[in-house]
Design an enzyme around this catalytic site. Structure first.
Site, PDB file in Angstrom:
ATOM      1  N   GLN A  47     -37.225  71.500  27.974  1.00  0.00           N
ATOM      2  CA  GLN A  47     -35.879  71.743  27.459  1.00  0.00           C
ATOM      3  C   GLN A  47     -35.798  72.968  26.555  1.00  0.00           C
ATOM      4  O   GLN A  47     -34.725  73.549  26.384  1.00  0.00           O
ATOM      5  CB  GLN A  47     -35.392  70.507  26.682  1.00  0.00           C
TER       6      GLN A  47
ATOM      7  N   GLY B  62     -38.869  75.609  35.793  1.00  0.00           N
ATOM      8  CA  GLY B  62     -38.073  76.798  36.041  1.00  0.00           C
ATOM      9  C   GLY B  62     -36.577  76.568  36.105  1.00  0.00           C
ATOM     10  O   GLY B  62     -35.795  77.397  35.638  1.00  0.00           O
ATOM     11  N   HIS B  63     -36.145  75.437  36.676  1.00  0.00           N
ATOM     12  CA  HIS B  63     -34.705  75.242  36.854  1.00  0.00           C
ATOM     13  C   HIS B  63     -33.971  75.080  35.529  1.00  0.00           C
ATOM     14  O   HIS B  63     -32.748  75.161  35.487  1.00  0.00           O
ATOM     15  CB  HIS B  63     -34.428  74.039  37.763  1.00  0.00           C
TER      16      HIS B  63
ATOM     17  N   CYS C  37     -33.693  62.897  33.875  1.00  0.00           N
ATOM     18  CA  CYS C  37     -34.912  62.171  34.245  1.00  0.00           C
ATOM     19  C   CYS C  37     -34.689  60.665  34.272  1.00  0.00           C
ATOM     20  O   CYS C  37     -35.383  59.934  34.970  1.00  0.00           O
ATOM     21  CB  CYS C  37     -36.036  62.481  33.256  1.00  0.00           C
TER      22      CYS C  37
END
Length: 209
Positions: A8, A29-30, A153
């Site tokens: 994060q 990466g996203h 998540c």
């Protein structure tokens, strides 16, 4: 040995592995505009690690399988752009987040910010709407707002957020919390639209109409 899940943080705030004493650090990466499915593990030189997947000898023998070269290149470019934004003091994320918080606070009496007012990520906003469960609120606004009651998540789980509980929030406040986030490309108009949709949904549900 210290491993840090920095998914994060990286790309949004400055992360200094030496100052923080980090030996291993996970990056996705996203979370900073690279493609989904690509990430990285920082390993401090001399830190002992061993493979847990076996087969070919890719990635210095630690992880078998052909590397996704285009995604790796994209990760590198995204990291360079993130470093550039941080170096320039780009406050776009913080500005959009604070705009959203301001609009919601002005229209929803009793709205509670969950987290420190300053020492938090610039792109995320966790707030509790009085009298209406977070899940019910987001279900009502889902045609306009894509958000969740917790991190992606744990999307789909019905249990109260363990993180908010660990912060000392009582169960009642946790159950009415929503987790909102903005991106580099989020516009002021989109923030205003999202805020209006959430306020409308909250008023409708709180009034019981």
């Amino acid at each position: 040995m210290l491993h840090t899940d920095a998914v994060q943080a990286v790309g949004k705030v400055s992360v200094d592995v030496d100052a923080l004493g980090i030996d291993l650090m996970t990056v996705a990466g996203h979370k900073f505009q690279a493609s989904k499915g690509i990430g990285a593990l920082y390993v401090r030189q001399g830190t002992p690690i061993r493979q847990i997947l076996f087969g070919a000898g890719h990635e210095s023998g630690l992880r078998p399988g052909a590397e996704n070269v285009p995604a790796i290149i994209g990760l590198g470019v995204a990291a360079e752009l993130a470093i550039m934004r941080l170096a320039q003091g780009d406050n776009t994320l913080r500005g959009r987040r604070d705009q959203l918080h301001g609009l919601l606070s002005a229209a929803v009496p009793g709205l509670c910010l969950n987290g420190h007012p300053e020492c938090r990520l610039p792109n995320t906003l966790n707030v509790s709407f009085p009298s209406v469960s977070g899940k019910t609120l987001l279900d009502s606004a889902r045609d306009t707002v894509m958000a969740s009651v917790g991190s992606a998540c744990h999307e789909g789980e019905s249990a109260p957020s363990g993180v908010l509980g660990a912060m000392g929030l009582d169960t009642a406040r946790v159950l009415v919390a929503v987790h909102l986030s903005v991106g580099w490309n989020t516009t002021e108009e989109e923030v205003a639209t999202a805020a209006a949709a959430l306020v409308h949904a909250w008023r409708h549900l709180a009034d019981g109409s």
